[in-house]
Design a protein around this motif. Structure first.
Motif, PDB file in Angstrom:
ATOM      1  N   GLU A   1      16.297  25.914  27.381  1.00  0.00           N
ATOM      2  CA  GLU A   1      16.542  24.784  28.268  1.00  0.00           C
ATOM      3  C   GLU A   1      15.210  24.380  28.875  1.00  0.00           C
ATOM      4  OE1 GLU A   1      19.586  23.800  31.767  1.00  0.00           O
ATOM      5  OE2 GLU A   1      18.132  25.335  32.304  1.00  0.00           O
ATOM      6  N   PHE A   2      14.910  23.103  28.792  1.00  0.00           N
ATOM      7  CA  PHE A   2      13.723  22.554  29.437  1.00  0.00           C
ATOM      8  C   PHE A   2      14.200  21.587  30.502  1.00  0.00           C
ATOM      9  CE2 PHE A   2      12.401  23.671  25.155  1.00  0.00           C
ATOM     10  CZ  PHE A   2      11.283  24.447  25.418  1.00  0.00           C
ATOM     11  N   THR A   3      13.669  21.746  31.716  1.00  0.00           N
ATOM     12  CA  THR A   3      14.047  20.853  32.811  1.00  0.00           C
ATOM     13  C   THR A   3      12.800  20.222  33.404  1.00  0.00           C
ATOM     14  OG1 THR A   3      13.943  22.632  34.454  1.00  0.00           O
ATOM     15  CG2 THR A   3      16.092  22.206  33.424  1.00  0.00           C
ATOM     16  N   THR A   4      13.015  19.060  33.968  1.00  0.00           N
ATOM     17  CA  THR A   4      11.948  18.381  34.695  1.00  0.00           C
ATOM     18  C   THR A   4      12.540  17.847  35.992  1.00  0.00           C
ATOM     19  OG1 THR A   4      10.135  16.795  34.478  1.00  0.00           O
ATOM     20  CG2 THR A   4      12.268  16.117  33.586  1.00  0.00           C
ATOM     21  N   HIS A   5      11.753  17.826  37.048  1.00  0.00           N
ATOM     22  CA  HIS A   5      12.211  17.373  38.353  1.00  0.00           C
ATOM     23  C   HIS A   5      11.428  16.137  38.764  1.00  0.00           C
ATOM     24  CE1 HIS A   5      12.955  17.460  42.725  1.00  0.00           C
ATOM     25  NE2 HIS A   5      14.118  17.982  42.359  1.00  0.00           N
ATOM     26  N   VAL A   6      12.073  15.264  39.518  1.00  0.00           N
ATOM     27  CA  VAL A   6      11.419  14.026  39.949  1.00  0.00           C
ATOM     28  C   VAL A   6      10.143  14.290  40.746  1.00  0.00           C
ATOM     29  CG1 VAL A   6      13.502  12.603  39.870  1.00  0.00           C
ATOM     30  CG2 VAL A   6      12.918  13.806  41.977  1.00  0.00           C
TER      31      VAL A   6
ATOM     32  N   THR B   1       9.180  21.924  32.943  1.00  0.00           N
ATOM     33  CA  THR B   1       8.051  21.303  32.251  1.00  0.00           C
ATOM     34  C   THR B   1       7.797  19.915  32.820  1.00  0.00           C
ATOM     35  OG1 THR B   1       7.159  20.601  30.117  1.00  0.00           O
ATOM     36  CG2 THR B   1       9.538  20.364  30.417  1.00  0.00           C
ATOM     37  N   ASP B   2       6.547  19.512  32.783  1.00  0.00           N
ATOM     38  CA  ASP B   2       6.192  18.130  33.090  1.00  0.00           C
ATOM     39  C   ASP B   2       6.047  17.322  31.807  1.00  0.00           C
ATOM     40  OD1 ASP B   2       6.232  18.009  35.860  1.00  0.00           O
ATOM     41  OD2 ASP B   2       4.155  18.663  36.068  1.00  0.00           O
ATOM     42  N   LYS B   3       6.339  17.953  30.687  1.00  0.00           N
ATOM     43  CA  LYS B   3       6.189  17.316  29.379  1.00  0.00           C
ATOM     44  C   LYS B   3       7.505  17.404  28.604  1.00  0.00           C
ATOM     45  CE  LYS B   3       1.371  18.532  29.415  1.00  0.00           C
ATOM     46  NZ  LYS B   3       0.523  19.698  29.309  1.00  0.00           N
ATOM     47  N   LEU B   4       8.573  16.973  29.231  1.00  0.00           N
ATOM     48  CA  LEU B   4       9.900  17.115  28.638  1.00  0.00           C
ATOM     49  C   LEU B   4       9.996  16.454  27.267  1.00  0.00           C
ATOM     50  CD1 LEU B   4      12.772  18.204  28.954  1.00  0.00           C
ATOM     51  CD2 LEU B   4      13.379  16.046  30.068  1.00  0.00           C
ATOM     52  N   GLU B   5       9.611  15.200  27.164  1.00  0.00           N
ATOM     53  CA  GLU B   5       9.744  14.481  25.888  1.00  0.00           C
ATOM     54  C   GLU B   5       8.880  15.096  24.788  1.00  0.00           C
ATOM     55  OE1 GLU B   5      12.106  12.316  25.200  1.00  0.00           O
ATOM     56  OE2 GLU B   5      12.779  12.554  27.271  1.00  0.00           O
TER      57      GLU B   5
ATOM     58  N   ASP C   1      20.745  16.524  40.896  1.00  0.00           N
ATOM     59  CA  ASP C   1      19.935  16.923  42.055  1.00  0.00           C
ATOM     60  C   ASP C   1      18.440  16.739  41.798  1.00  0.00           C
ATOM     61  OD1 ASP C   1      22.165  17.627  43.626  1.00  0.00           O
ATOM     62  OD2 ASP C   1      22.222  19.631  42.729  1.00  0.00           O
ATOM     63  N   GLY C   2      18.088  15.646  41.109  1.00  0.00           N
ATOM     64  CA  GLY C   2      16.695  15.343  40.837  1.00  0.00           C
ATOM     65  C   GLY C   2      16.179  15.931  39.528  1.00  0.00           C
ATOM     66  N   TYR C   3      17.040  16.638  38.800  1.00  0.00           N
ATOM     67  CA  TYR C   3      16.641  17.269  37.544  1.00  0.00           C
ATOM     68  C   TYR C   3      17.215  16.541  36.335  1.00  0.00           C
ATOM     69  CZ  TYR C   3      15.029  21.428  40.011  1.00  0.00           C
ATOM     70  OH  TYR C   3      14.354  22.289  40.828  1.00  0.00           O
ATOM     71  N   ASP C   4      16.396  16.471  35.287  1.00  0.00           N
ATOM     72  CA  ASP C   4      16.842  16.094  33.949  1.00  0.00           C
ATOM     73  C   ASP C   4      16.575  17.316  33.081  1.00  0.00           C
ATOM     74  OD1 ASP C   4      17.275  13.520  34.859  1.00  0.00           O
ATOM     75  OD2 ASP C   4      15.449  12.709  33.954  1.00  0.00           O
ATOM     76  N   GLY C   5      17.384  17.500  32.054  1.00  0.00           N
ATOM     77  CA  GLY C   5      17.160  18.654  31.206  1.00  0.00           C
ATOM     78  C   GLY C   5      17.771  18.497  29.838  1.00  0.00           C
ATOM     79  N   VAL C   6      17.347  19.371  28.962  1.00  0.00           N
ATOM     80  CA  VAL C   6      17.849  19.381  27.601  1.00  0.00           C
ATOM     81  C   VAL C   6      17.968  20.833  27.141  1.00  0.00           C
ATOM     82  CG1 VAL C   6      15.553  19.163  26.542  1.00  0.00           C
ATOM     83  CG2 VAL C   6      17.552  18.399  25.287  1.00  0.00           C
TER      84      VAL C   6
END
Length: 134
Positions: free
Chosen positions: A60-65, A17-21, A43-48
């Motif tokens: 799980e939702f992830t976003t990449h830089v 997603t580009d809308k993680l928050e 590796d450039g990913y944040d997730g929850v």
């Protein structure tokens, strides 16, 4: 003979997603699920990971830089929550309405009989079904 599912511990549904928050807020504050894990800078990913308290089934939702667009595939791809108490569904809908999320007509009229369909921040559809489930 042992089946592969005999040792199954968890099921995770993962999506970028580009809308993680916004998704975190939708699924926790709106739907009432819990954050059960997260990570940053992998590796450039944040997730929850968001789910039920027992952690057996979670999202799980992830976003990449570099970006993580994930348009919803169709109006009939659904995440269905079976909630037997209508008052709980009404409470969730009220919270989501205050957050700016309204119900949408489902593609399949079956879901309208006992359910309410709402789109998350990415346009993926969630059905709150007033039923015990299977």
């Amino acid at each position: 003979m042992e089946k592969w599912t005999d040792g199954l511990m968890q099921i995770r549904i993962a999506r970028p997603t580009d809308k993680l928050e916004k998704n975190i807020k939708f699924y926790t504050e709106g739907l009432g699920l819990k954050v059960i894990g997260s990570f940053k800078g992998h590796d450039g990913y944040d997730g929850v990971m968001i789910g039920l308290p027992d952690k057996s089934y979670h999202l799980e939702f992830t976003t990449h830089v570099d970006g993580s667009p994930c348009p919803a595939p169709t109006k009939d791809n659904l995440l269905v929550f079976y909630i037997p108490h209508k008052t709980i569904i009404d409470d969730i809908c009220y919270k989501l309405f205050k957050m700016g999320y309204n119900s949408v007509p489902p593609e399949n009229p079956y879901w309208e009989e006992k359910g309410i369909t709402i789109e998350d921040p990415d346009g993926w559809r969630v059905v709150l079904m007033n039923d015990q489930g299977i």
